[in-house]
Design a protein around this motif. Sequence first.
Motif, PDB file in Angstrom:
ATOM      1  N   GLY A  43      -4.001   9.287  -1.622  1.00  0.00           N
ATOM      2  CA  GLY A  43      -3.075   9.792  -2.636  1.00  0.00           C
ATOM      3  C   GLY A  43      -2.636   8.707  -3.608  1.00  0.00           C
ATOM      4  N   GLN A  44      -2.018   9.161  -4.689  1.00  0.00           N
ATOM      5  CA  GLN A  44      -1.534   8.279  -5.753  1.00  0.00           C
ATOM      6  C   GLN A  44      -0.015   8.247  -5.706  1.00  0.00           C
ATOM      7  N   MET A  45       0.540   7.055  -5.909  1.00  0.00           N
ATOM      8  CA  MET A  45       1.989   6.878  -5.826  1.00  0.00           C
ATOM      9  C   MET A  45       2.511   6.253  -7.116  1.00  0.00           C
ATOM     10  N   LEU A  46       3.673   6.703  -7.563  1.00  0.00           N
ATOM     11  CA  LEU A  46       4.324   6.153  -8.751  1.00  0.00           C
ATOM     12  C   LEU A  46       5.690   5.614  -8.357  1.00  0.00           C
ATOM     13  N   ASP A  47       5.916   4.331  -8.656  1.00  0.00           N
ATOM     14  CA  ASP A  47       7.229   3.714  -8.428  1.00  0.00           C
ATOM     15  C   ASP A  47       7.794   3.409  -9.814  1.00  0.00           C
ATOM     16  N   LEU A  48       8.718   4.273 -10.267  1.00  0.00           N
ATOM     17  CA  LEU A  48       9.129   4.256 -11.679  1.00  0.00           C
ATOM     18  C   LEU A  48      10.160   3.178 -12.008  1.00  0.00           C
ATOM     19  N   PHE A  49      10.848   2.650 -11.010  1.00  0.00           N
ATOM     20  CA  PHE A  49      11.755   1.518 -11.213  1.00  0.00           C
ATOM     21  C   PHE A  49      11.374   0.507 -10.133  1.00  0.00           C
ATOM     22  N   GLY A  50      10.244  -0.151 -10.347  1.00  0.00           N
ATOM     23  CA  GLY A  50       9.566  -0.904  -9.291  1.00  0.00           C
ATOM     24  C   GLY A  50      10.378  -1.986  -8.607  1.00  0.00           C
ATOM     25  N   GLY A  51      11.278  -2.659  -9.347  1.00  0.00           N
ATOM     26  CA  GLY A  51      12.065  -3.738  -8.744  1.00  0.00           C
ATOM     27  C   GLY A  51      11.165  -4.796  -8.153  1.00  0.00           C
ATOM     28  N   SER A  52      11.257  -5.030  -6.841  1.00  0.00           N
ATOM     29  CA  SER A  52      10.419  -6.027  -6.177  1.00  0.00           C
ATOM     30  C   SER A  52       9.072  -5.441  -5.755  1.00  0.00           C
ATOM     31  N   GLY A  53       8.934  -4.121  -5.873  1.00  0.00           N
ATOM     32  CA  GLY A  53       7.698  -3.449  -5.471  1.00  0.00           C
ATOM     33  C   GLY A  53       7.650  -3.062  -4.002  1.00  0.00           C
ATOM     34  N   GLY A  54       8.752  -3.300  -3.287  1.00  0.00           N
ATOM     35  CA  GLY A  54       8.765  -3.102  -1.831  1.00  0.00           C
ATOM     36  C   GLY A  54       8.378  -1.710  -1.367  1.00  0.00           C
ATOM     37  N   ILE A  55       8.864  -0.666  -2.055  1.00  0.00           N
ATOM     38  CA  ILE A  55       8.586   0.706  -1.619  1.00  0.00           C
ATOM     39  C   ILE A  55       7.116   1.057  -1.866  1.00  0.00           C
ATOM     40  N   GLY A  56       6.626   0.749  -3.056  1.00  0.00           N
ATOM     41  CA  GLY A  56       5.221   1.042  -3.371  1.00  0.00           C
ATOM     42  C   GLY A  56       4.266   0.275  -2.479  1.00  0.00           C
TER      43      GLY A  56
END
Length: 195
Positions: A43-56
Amino acid sequence: MRVISGTARGRPLKAVPGMGTRPTTDKVKEALFSMIGPYFSGGQMLDLFGGSGGIGIEALSRGMDRAVFIDMDKKAIETIHLNLRTAGLEGQAEVYRNDAHRAIKALAKREARFELVMLDPPYRLKIADELILQMEEAGIIGEQSTIVVEYEAGHAYPEQIGQFQAVRTAEYGETAIRIYKYAQEPEGDNEHNEP
């Protein structure tokens, strides 16, 4: 901060320098992925307020194929690149410095579609609902999409935003998480239920 589980488990992650971003704590991240995963088969994931990128990065580590990270802050963009390198996941990510609204328009032009969307705007910006409506109108989310909103506990987002219905809400101190999924339309009378 670290990657909690999956292929990059245990890799340390840096926070964005300064006080402008508020990284999701490991405790909240663990709870979040137990609600939406904990693992993914692509699947494809979008992190719209990436910050440090931890969630993505966590989502990639747990089986998402690709992630797109968006942030307005130059330091955040540099930190996302650094953390992707540390986690060994650079090849599965795209990182853009852009405003969330403009990014949605650009992704719609590319006909991008996302199964997982993370919305964690700065707490002063209560705009997750308008972003969900914009993404739905732009066609980058749909029936297969799960949307995660991280926001300030005490604020209340609607139970339903467009076609998306809140299915879980949880609070951890001053942080709240709400999960939205596509609301299925009720089927017509016995349309598909011929005896």
